[in-house]
Every structure is written in C-alpha cells, then in structure tokens.
Design a protein around this motif. Structure first.
Motif, PDB file in Angstrom:
ATOM      1  N   ARG A  24      10.328  10.094  11.299  1.00 23.40           N
ATOM      2  CA  ARG A  24      10.801  11.476  11.475  1.00 23.40           C
ATOM      3  C   ARG A  24      10.502  11.994  12.876  1.00 23.40           C
ATOM      4  N   LEU A  25       9.293  11.702  13.362  1.00 16.63           N
ATOM      5  CA  LEU A  25       8.870  12.211  14.661  1.00 16.63           C
ATOM      6  C   LEU A  25       9.626  11.555  15.810  1.00 16.63           C
ATOM      7  N   LEU A  26       9.768  10.234  15.766  1.00 19.87           N
ATOM      8  CA  LEU A  26      10.318   9.503  16.901  1.00 19.87           C
ATOM      9  C   LEU A  26      11.813   9.232  16.797  1.00 19.87           C
ATOM     10  N   ILE A  43      14.787  11.133   5.525  1.00 18.06           N
ATOM     11  CA  ILE A  43      13.706  10.163   5.680  1.00 18.06           C
ATOM     12  C   ILE A  43      12.495  10.685   4.916  1.00 18.06           C
ATOM     13  N   VAL A  44      12.066   9.941   3.917  1.00 13.62           N
ATOM     14  CA  VAL A  44      11.007  10.388   3.009  1.00 13.62           C
ATOM     15  C   VAL A  44       9.644  10.040   3.595  1.00 13.62           C
ATOM     16  N   ALA A  45       8.707  10.983   3.460  1.00 12.50           N
ATOM     17  CA  ALA A  45       7.335  10.746   3.917  1.00 12.50           C
ATOM     18  C   ALA A  45       6.371  10.765   2.739  1.00 12.50           C
ATOM     19  N   ALA A  46       6.871  10.382   1.576  1.00 11.32           N
ATOM     20  CA  ALA A  46       6.039  10.343   0.372  1.00 11.32           C
ATOM     21  C   ALA A  46       5.568   8.910   0.120  1.00 11.32           C
ATOM     22  N   PRO A  47       4.426   8.736  -0.542  1.00 13.24           N
ATOM     23  CA  PRO A  47       3.947   7.382  -0.835  1.00 13.24           C
ATOM     24  C   PRO A  47       4.911   6.620  -1.741  1.00 13.24           C
ATOM     25  N   SER A  48       4.827   5.318  -1.696  1.00 15.97           N
ATOM     26  CA  SER A  48       5.668   4.496  -2.567  1.00 15.97           C
ATOM     27  C   SER A  48       5.328   4.773  -4.021  1.00 15.97           C
ATOM     28  N   ALA A  49       6.365   5.035  -4.807  1.00  9.52           N
ATOM     29  CA  ALA A  49       6.153   5.366  -6.218  1.00  9.52           C
ATOM     30  C   ALA A  49       6.660   4.273  -7.155  1.00  9.52           C
ATOM     31  N   SER A  50       7.372   3.294  -6.634  1.00  6.45           N
ATOM     32  CA  SER A  50       7.924   2.238  -7.479  1.00  6.45           C
ATOM     33  C   SER A  50       7.993   0.945  -6.675  1.00  6.45           C
ATOM     34  N   TRP A  51       8.253  -0.139  -7.392  1.00  6.20           N
ATOM     35  CA  TRP A  51       8.394  -1.420  -6.725  1.00  6.20           C
ATOM     36  C   TRP A  51       9.652  -1.464  -5.869  1.00  6.20           C
ATOM     37  N   GLY A  52      10.650  -0.666  -6.262  1.00  5.18           N
ATOM     38  CA  GLY A  52      11.835  -0.565  -5.429  1.00  5.18           C
ATOM     39  C   GLY A  52      11.515   0.033  -4.068  1.00  5.18           C
ATOM     40  N   ASP A  53      10.646   1.066  -4.047  1.00  5.38           N
ATOM     41  CA  ASP A  53      10.220   1.650  -2.776  1.00  5.38           C
ATOM     42  C   ASP A  53       9.477   0.623  -1.927  1.00  5.38           C
ATOM     43  N   LEU A  83      18.894   2.193   9.956  1.00  5.40           N
ATOM     44  CA  LEU A  83      18.061   1.433   9.011  1.00  5.40           C
ATOM     45  C   LEU A  83      17.010   2.332   8.359  1.00  5.40           C
ATOM     46  N   ALA A  84      16.431   3.254   9.136  1.00  8.04           N
ATOM     47  CA  ALA A  84      15.426   4.165   8.582  1.00  8.04           C
ATOM     48  C   ALA A  84      16.035   5.054   7.508  1.00  8.04           C
ATOM     49  N   LEU A  85      17.231   5.564   7.752  1.00  7.50           N
ATOM     50  CA  LEU A  85      17.891   6.412   6.761  1.00  7.50           C
ATOM     51  C   LEU A  85      18.191   5.635   5.488  1.00  7.50           C
ATOM     52  N   ARG A  86      18.493   4.362   5.651  1.00  8.28           N
ATOM     53  CA  ARG A  86      18.838   3.541   4.473  1.00  8.28           C
ATOM     54  C   ARG A  86      17.603   3.054   3.736  1.00  8.28           C
ATOM     55  N   VAL A 132       0.857  -1.191   0.000  1.00  8.00           N
ATOM     56  CA  VAL A 132       0.000   0.000   0.000  1.00  8.00           C
ATOM     57  C   VAL A 132       0.895   1.243   0.000  1.00  8.00           C
ATOM     58  N   PRO A 133       0.790   2.126  -1.001  1.00  5.31           N
ATOM     59  CA  PRO A 133       1.692   3.288  -1.077  1.00  5.31           C
ATOM     60  C   PRO A 133       1.660   4.164   0.165  1.00  5.31           C
ATOM     61  N   ALA A 134       0.481   4.318   0.782  1.00  5.97           N
ATOM     62  CA  ALA A 134       0.362   5.234   1.921  1.00  5.97           C
ATOM     63  C   ALA A 134       1.107   4.745   3.153  1.00  5.97           C
ATOM     64  N   VAL A 135       1.402   3.447   3.220  1.00  5.91           N
ATOM     65  CA  VAL A 135       2.114   2.911   4.385  1.00  5.91           C
ATOM     66  C   VAL A 135       3.501   3.546   4.496  1.00  5.91           C
ATOM     67  N   ARG A 136       4.119   3.818   3.363  1.00 10.40           N
ATOM     68  CA  ARG A 136       5.437   4.469   3.388  1.00 10.40           C
ATOM     69  C   ARG A 136       5.340   5.874   3.983  1.00 10.40           C
ATOM     70  N   THR A 137       4.245   6.554   3.708  1.00 15.57           N
ATOM     71  CA  THR A 137       4.041   7.883   4.297  1.00 15.57           C
ATOM     72  C   THR A 137       3.906   7.789   5.808  1.00 15.57           C
ATOM     73  N   VAL A 138       3.098   6.815   6.268  1.00 14.33           N
ATOM     74  CA  VAL A 138       2.899   6.643   7.709  1.00 14.33           C
ATOM     75  C   VAL A 138       4.215   6.304   8.393  1.00 14.33           C
ATOM     76  N   GLU A 139       4.957   5.360   7.822  1.00 12.64           N
ATOM     77  CA  GLU A 139       6.229   4.965   8.419  1.00 12.64           C
ATOM     78  C   GLU A 139       7.238   6.106   8.397  1.00 12.64           C
ATOM     79  N   GLY A 140       7.259   6.859   7.298  1.00 11.50           N
ATOM     80  CA  GLY A 140       8.192   7.978   7.199  1.00 11.50           C
ATOM     81  C   GLY A 140       7.910   9.060   8.225  1.00 11.50           C
ATOM     82  N   LEU A 141       6.625   9.421   8.381  1.00  9.57           N
ATOM     83  CA  LEU A 141       6.262  10.449   9.355  1.00  9.57           C
ATOM     84  C   LEU A 141       6.563   9.990  10.785  1.00  9.57           C
ATOM     85  N   GLN A 142       6.259   8.723  11.053  1.00  8.72           N
ATOM     86  CA  GLN A 142       6.521   8.199  12.391  1.00  8.72           C
ATOM     87  C   GLN A 142       8.016   8.160  12.680  1.00  8.72           C
TER      88      GLN A 142
END
Length: 389
Positions: free
Chosen positions: A65-67, A80-90, A171-174, A53-63
């Motif tokens: 960044r905050l924590l 740390i990106v808070a954008a939705p997944s745009a590719s299969w690599g993401d 790991l989050a940065l990577r 789900v593309p939006a999961v990357r946004t949720v994980e990214g925001l979380q």
C-alpha cells in the motif's frame, strides 16, 4: 512528449522500483560473501515457511500500500488487504506473491543495473575510458558514436522502471487482494451501513415531518379561529410536538456522532396516545381503537409500528386537513394490524407516490410484513400487517 514523461514526475513510479529492490536485498548481500547461483534457490525456499505466518500478509500488504499505491484513497489502495492470513487460500496466494516478487525483483535489478552500466560506458567511450563492467548492453571499444546510444539506453531504463512497477502493482492487486470471504464481509458491512443510513433518514423524515406538519396545521387553524383559548391550545400543541421532535433529532444526531452508540429511547406503540392527541389538537376528529396487549409487542416491531402510525397521521393532516380519521390498532394471532382511514379528498396522493408512503411499505417489508395504501370504498386507507413472532 509531456504525456510520456508525466509518469516520471510521480513519486509512486520510483517507490514501486524501490519495492522491487527491497525484495532482493538479502540474497544480494549474500552474493558479496559468495557468488553462487544457488543462493537464489535458498532465498526462494526460505520464503515458503515465511508465507505460513499470518502476520507476513499484514507486513506485505502495508508495504505494498505504501510503496505501490502511494497511500492514495482509491480502488488500488483499498483493494490491497493488510489483514493477517485467515485461510490456506490466503497463504497460498501469499506464497505465489513472495516468489513472484523475488523473481521480478531480480529481473528488474539485473536489467536496470546493466542499462546503467551501458549508459555510463556509452557516455565515457568517446573519451577513451575503459569499462570495468561487462554485459549484453556494454559495447567494446571507444567509438565516438557510442554516445548516441545514451538516449536509447535511458529510454529502455525508463520503460523497464514503468513496466516493472505496473506489473508488480497488478500482481499485488491480484495476490494481496481480498479473498471471497473478505469481499463478502465487506459487502455485508457496506449493506449494513446503507441500511442504517436509510433508517436514520426515515426517522428524521417521519419525526421532523410530523412535527412541522402539526405546527403548520395548528398555526393555520389558530389564525382562522381567532379564538384566544383555541390559540393557546394550538401553541401548547406546537410546543409539545416541537419538543418531541427536538428529542428525536438529538437522539439521531447522537447516533451519527458516535457510531458505536446504541439506538435507544425511540417511542413505541404504547405511546400512540401522544400521536392521537397531537392530531386531535390540530382539529382532526380521531376515532381510535386499540385492542390486544400492545405492551408485549417486540421492541423493533413496536417502534416501527409507531413510525408507521405517525406517517399515516401526518399524511392525513398534510393532504386532507381536519377530516375525521379512524384508527384501528390490534394485536391478535401473532400479527400486529394497523389501519388508518379518512375520507378521500382531491389532494390525497395516488398509490406509490410520496416518500412517506414508500417508507411505510419499506418498514413493513423489512419486518416481514406488508402494507397497502390507496383508495378504498371512498376512503384513503393505510393498512399494515406486521408479524410479531
């Protein structure tokens, strides 16, 4: 000692620990219903479709960044990106992130809990209290010396918290960092911003510099002439030039205030007579010749051509004074040619010196043309050729 304890005074140390515990909340609750090792396999398997789900990357990214970064405006937070997944690599990196977060969260929770149990047991052992927990760090018996192990267990708990926090952040940065396409897009956006700033700075330099140069030359000429009629003409020229400079300044400031506002109202070569008359009013004899349909020159080329002509005339007034100037503007065979010549004086800057001359060359290069500035046959020449097709 103070340096070693400093990390424990930062809120981000504990928010990183909290971030790891959040990852294992759901499977931990299921363990209260039924204790079974395969619950962790179910939790890991459930994360696979969630990562698609593309939006999961946004949720994980925001979380993250905050924590993990504490909303700091540094490289860690912005990487740390808070954008939705745009590719299969993401999506693939998100799968690895979710699994790694679950595994590291489980390990951190287990070790932290065991160390807390060991601290409580060691502190209460001399008083004869029996521990209700078991684990690798909990010692049997009620020996008084068990209390001496409390500082060791506290240090181990602190190391666990710090190490797990740094590892999950790395790991989050990577894994939640920008992809190659996102980095390229960010680089292009940054380049556009730098180019826009450079263009605005060049606009201000050319417009305000020209106005101030004309005003200084006119004022000096009026004082030297001592003729009321000439003084009136000089004041009129200063007023007109100043008004035009104020209009340019207001337009540029409007663009800076409103980033989405389009740039309009910039003068073009069809208004070149205004520059020529301004130079003549300063006491300079201008021999101008314009050939070809200049009104058909594309807007960007015509506007940059106007600024090039303005800077060339400004240099004449600033460095050579009231000397004859020959201006030739021609449009032929898909090329716009601007040629400005004046007698060479000792004050004329040499080739490559001066921000104005560098600006002329940069403007020409950005439009795919070329500029030549320097002494030629006893004159100082600014020769520019710009493609218009």
């Amino acid at each position: 000692m103070v340096r070693m304890l400093r990390p424990f005074g930062r809120a981000v140390t504990y928010t990183r620990w909290l971030h790891l515990f959040i990852a294992v909340v759901a499977p931990s609750l299921l363990l209260f219903v039924r204790e079974a090792w395969w619950i962790w396999l179910i939790a890991a398997a459930a994360l696979l479709p969630a990562a698609l789900v593309p939006a999961v990357r946004t949720v994980e990214g925001l979380q993250a960044r905050l924590l993990l970064t504490g909303h700091r405006h540094d490289s860690e937070s912005t990487d740390i990106v808070a954008a939705p997944s745009a590719s299969w690599g993401d999506r693939g990196r998100l799968v690895v992130w979710l699994q790694a977060r679950l595994l590291l969260g489980y390990a951190t929770m287990t070790v932290s809990a065991q160390l807390v149990f060991a601290i409580v047991d060691s502190a209460s052992a001399p008083f004869g209290h029996d521990s209700e927990q078991s684990g690798p760090f909990v010692l049997a018996g009620h020996a008084w010396w068990h209390v001496l192990l409390v500082p060791l267990f506290l240090a181990a708990l602190g190391v666990t918290v710090l190490a797990a926090g740094h590892l999950i952040t790395a790991l989050a940065l990577r894994l939640l960092g920008p992809s190659r396409a996102e980095r390229l897009a960010a680089l292009e956006e940054r380049t556009e911003q730098l180019l826009e700033r450079t263009r605005i700075a060049r606009e201000l330099h050319d417009s305000i510099g020209h106005a101030l140069t004309v005003a200084v030359v006119q004022a000096g000429a009026a004082r030297a002439a001592g003729d009321p009629a000439f003084t009136d003409r000089a004041l009129s020229a200063i007023e007109e030039t100043g008004r035009a400079a104020l209009e340019d300044l207001e337009r540029v400031l409007g663009v800076l205030r409103e980033s989405e506002r389009p740039v309009d109202g910039r003068p073009t070569l069809t208004e070149a007579d205004r520059l020529l008359e301004s130079a003549r009013a300063s006491g300079t004899k201008v021999d101008a010749e314009m050939t070809g349909p200049l009104d058909t020159v594309p807007g960007p080329v015509s506007r940059e051509g106007y600024r090039i002509l303005q800077e060339a005339l400004t240099n004449v007034l600033r460095h050579a004074g009231s000397v004859p100037v020959r201006v030739r503007i021609a449009l032929a065979d898909g090329t716009l040619t601007l040629d400005v010549r004046n007698p060479l004086t000792a004050d004329i800057p040499g080739p490559g010196r001066g921000s104005g001359l560098r600006g002329i060359r940069e403007r020409a290069a950005l439009l795919g043309g070329h500029a030549r500035t320097g002494p030629t046959e006893g004159d100082w020449q600014v020769h520019v050729e710009l493609p218009v097709s």
